[in-house]
Design a protein around this motif. Structure first.
Motif, PDB file in Angstrom:
ATOM      1  N   VAL A  50      43.707  50.807  28.375  1.00  0.00           N
ATOM      2  CA  VAL A  50      42.604  51.414  29.305  1.00  0.00           C
ATOM      3  C   VAL A  50      42.408  52.915  28.986  1.00  0.00           C
ATOM      4  CG1 VAL A  50      41.013  51.172  31.274  1.00  0.00           C
ATOM      5  CG2 VAL A  50      43.094  49.668  30.957  1.00  0.00           C
ATOM      6  N   THR A  53      40.365  52.254  38.672  1.00  0.00           N
ATOM      7  CA  THR A  53      39.649  51.018  39.257  1.00  0.00           C
ATOM      8  C   THR A  53      40.389  49.785  38.431  1.00  0.00           C
ATOM      9  OG1 THR A  53      37.389  52.125  38.943  1.00  0.00           O
ATOM     10  CG2 THR A  53      37.346  49.674  39.308  1.00  0.00           C
ATOM     11  N   TYR A  54      40.657  49.804  37.213  1.00  0.00           N
ATOM     12  CA  TYR A  54      41.442  48.655  36.681  1.00  0.00           C
ATOM     13  C   TYR A  54      43.075  48.311  37.716  1.00  0.00           C
ATOM     14  CZ  TYR A  54      44.614  46.308  33.202  1.00  0.00           C
ATOM     15  OH  TYR A  54      45.427  45.247  32.640  1.00  0.00           O
ATOM     16  N   ASP A 105      42.581  47.066  40.976  1.00  0.00           N
ATOM     17  CA  ASP A 105      42.088  45.540  41.129  1.00  0.00           C
ATOM     18  C   ASP A 105      43.318  44.639  40.417  1.00  0.00           C
ATOM     19  OD1 ASP A 105      39.595  46.077  41.892  1.00  0.00           O
ATOM     20  OD2 ASP A 105      38.669  45.849  39.744  1.00  0.00           O
ATOM     21  N   GLU A 106      43.968  45.381  39.682  1.00  0.00           N
ATOM     22  CA  GLU A 106      45.400  44.434  39.005  1.00  0.00           C
ATOM     23  C   GLU A 106      46.301  44.265  40.062  1.00  0.00           C
ATOM     24  OE1 GLU A 106      46.057  43.002  35.858  1.00  0.00           O
ATOM     25  OE2 GLU A 106      44.098  43.075  35.859  1.00  0.00           O
TER      26      GLU A 106
END
Ligand SMILES: N[C@@H](CCC(=O)N[C@@H](CS)C(=O)NCC(=O)O)C(=O)O
Length: 206
Positions: free
Chosen positions: A64, A72-73, A76-77
């Protein structure tokens, strides 16, 4: 080896992601690049980020780039860290709004302010509208506090907060009380304090 690797240079925008990783508390590796030596343009690194910029993040086989996307990733992960507003939570709207507003409006307005255009661009043609409106909207968003979503600190604070800290530091944002109070609250966070100390060590060693 940690599953997460940050492609990093200190000081740089990749410190934003380092702060996020410190907030997450997950183990991570650092792959250090020297921007001065131009290592961001080496073919191996361009295969990771064809923009030749840091940060980039490797998570297993996933790459990413773009600091707001990476934060953001990660939020969420790794939901256990509670750094996001999850899908289905009505606060996800404002949460995403501030992440995108930071990347699409606050950062470009602030950087443009440092490099003024010869000709004043039309407000309607600029995605961020104009600098003063962006500053007013941002100040209002952080005024009530302690964080953008109220009591919960999220990835949106890592992104917006990093830009506001940097904007104040380089005098590219107005020294408004709303900004200095917000940055003061952020600087009390141990994860940000660790990031600043770790990056200072790296910068001193390079
Ligand atoms: N939009 C990118 C910007 C990244 C960026 O501009 N990084 C700078 C460091 S602060 C960089 O790598 N500069 C090296 C270069 O452009 O050669 C993000 O937010 O991740």
């Amino acid at each position: 080896m940690a599953v997460l690797t940050l492609y990093h240079a200190a000081p740089s925008r990749s410190s934003i992601v380092r702060w996020m990783l410190e907030e997450l508390g997950e183990p991570y590796d650092i792959h250090l690049l020297s921007l001065v030596k131009g290592e961001q343009q080496a073919p191996d690194y361009l295969a990771i980020n064809p923009m030749g910029k840091v940060p980039a993040l490797r998570h297993g086989d996933v790459i990413v780039t773009e600091s707001a996307a990476i934060c953001t990733y990660l939020a969420d992960e790794f939901p256990a860290a509670k750094l996001n507003a999850p899908v289905g939570d009505p606060r996800r709207g404002p949460y995403l709004r501030w992440l995108f507003f930071a990347a699409g409006c606050i950062e470009p307005a602030t950087v443009d302010h440092a490099y003024p255009h010869k000709e004043k661009p039309r407000r309607g043609a600029l995605g961020y509208g104009d600098y003063d409106s962006v500053m007013d909207v941002t100040a209002k968003a952080v005024e009530a506090g302690p964080y953008l979503l109220g009591d919960q600190f999220t990835a949106a604070d890592v992104i917006v907060g990093s830009i506001v800290r940097w904007g104040l530091q380089f005098k590219l944002m107005p020294d408004r009380q709303e900004f200095t109070d917000y940055v003061g609250r952020l600087e009390e966070r141990p994860a940000l304090q660790r990031t600043v100390a770790l990056d200072a060590e790296l910068a001193a060693a390079s």
